[in-house]
Design an enzyme around this catalytic site. Sequence first.
Site, PDB file in Angstrom:
ATOM      1  N   ASP A  99      15.585  -1.007 -14.429  1.00 60.76           N
ATOM      2  CA  ASP A  99      14.462  -1.857 -14.854  1.00 60.76           C
ATOM      3  C   ASP A  99      13.504  -2.090 -13.691  1.00 60.76           C
ATOM      4  OD1 ASP A  99      16.443  -3.389 -13.561  1.00 60.76           O
ATOM      5  OD2 ASP A  99      15.874  -5.226 -14.589  1.00 60.76           O
ATOM      6  N   GLU A 120      18.483  -5.932 -13.668  1.00 66.56           N
ATOM      7  CA  GLU A 120      18.612  -6.370 -12.270  1.00 66.56           C
ATOM      8  C   GLU A 120      17.491  -7.322 -11.881  1.00 66.56           C
ATOM      9  OE1 GLU A 120      18.231  -6.567  -7.940  1.00 66.56           O
ATOM     10  OE2 GLU A 120      16.730  -5.807  -9.324  1.00 66.56           O
ATOM     11  N   GLU A 121      16.287  -7.128 -12.442  1.00 66.25           N
ATOM     12  CA  GLU A 121      15.101  -7.859 -11.966  1.00 66.25           C
ATOM     13  C   GLU A 121      15.063  -9.285 -12.517  1.00 66.25           C
ATOM     14  OE1 GLU A 121      13.232  -7.103  -9.622  1.00 66.25           O
ATOM     15  OE2 GLU A 121      13.080  -4.942  -9.428  1.00 66.25           O
TER      16      GLU A 121
HETATM   17 ZN    ZN Z   1      15.174  -3.651  -6.732  1.00 62.25          ZN
END
Ligand code: ZN
Length: 464
Positions: free
Chosen positions: A99, A163-164
């Site tokens: 992502d 992850e973001e």
């Molecule tokens: Zn990153």
Amino acid sequence: MRRYRLLCCVGFAAAVGRYSEAQAPQDPTAALLVDLIRVNTSNPPGNEGAIAELLAPRFRALGFEVDIIPTPAPGKAHLIARLKGNGSKRPVLLAAHADVVGVEREKWTVDPFAGVVSNGYVFGRGAIDFKGGMAVFARAVMLLAERKVPLARDVIFLAEADEEGALPYSTSWLANGYWPKIDCEFALNEGGWIIKRPNGRVQYVSISTADKIPIGIVLTAHGTSTHSSMPRPDNAIFSLARALARLSEHETDVKLTPSTRQFFLTLAKTTDGAMAEHFRNLTSDDPELVRRADRAISSDPLLHAIMRNTIAPVLINGGFRGNVIPGSAEATVNVRLIPGTDPADVLREIQRVVADSTVDVRLLASPAAPVPVSSDTTALYRALEHEARVQFPGAEVTSYLFQAGTDAGAWRSRGVPVYGIYPYPIDAEDLKRMHGNDERVSIESLRQGTEMIYRTLVAIAGRR
Ligand SMILES: [Zn+2]
């Protein structure tokens, strides 16, 4: 407004046609990165399943075992591709998040999702963070299969979702449900930097062995709730504002870990003039020298952040209508801790600075268990350190404390060492564009990074 947008779109289309078709990159890592950028995985919603679908047939064709792990969120999936070794050693994992953060499209000069190639660079959201890294990791493991390197251990490639941001189907979710598929002796991930000087030579390579630990602290100011025509001295919004003003003038102490100490000594070796002296002095025992060094070094927000616990107000909330003084007002403060810091100590520090009994200071959530720092003596760390020196002769290599958070916690919290690197030389200008506009990475940097990671894998996973 609408017409402006339309013109932008025409401009983007022209840019795509001009660059991508005429100059499709010959370098396989850059070509893969172009494909990855063209899948828009801005999170939310992420749509990382599309990256899994793009990569799965390519890995299968090379003999990898491929699992696509769907999540409860439609379109969101993790991809695990495993190249089998003879099992005499435990697996090594290369993890990359699929992502990306969103874009302010009107501030880009190219379409952020077209994979524009221009002037030796690939442009696009994620070029550095972290589709560039994903392309390097994927090409390095694919090379092992293409060149039929005999392996002593499985090599696992992971394209992760969520992850973001603090998101539900991240690697923590994956590790809780699918640990046997991603269990390993050690892993590579995003983190440290290969910093290039303006003349193109690499100044230093930093390999992260830990991330700073984020915690939320909430300040709640209390006062009398009343009609705004008759203000009282105990106005909750004024009290909160005073508390935040005191915090804004407060600086936390310098707190070096073994990693950051090594990092600043490396900077001292690779920097000229007065700053070299400051970098050295930061590690000294003389508090006055440290104070002076801190002042000089702290003009760089990244360096300021990795040598201390940072305190940053991020949310503020108070009041509900124009003629009522609210009974309370609240601010959320994001604190990034140096590993080894007790959150309760920071809480007390903030209480002491605020010094107001009408303002409560509390932790937003109970802190997670401490995450161990990864050892810099494992075979993987040593191999990466060695190959970085081979790839970039004359560059210093150092361990590093990553200033933000990454998805490495899923492994580090289970005792698996994780080493972070953005595996391509970048300069200050490239770095500024990460999470910003016209993000880019140079094709030559991608090539060098792929070589370095490939050789690292041969060193630790190849059968001799
Ligand atoms: Zn990153």
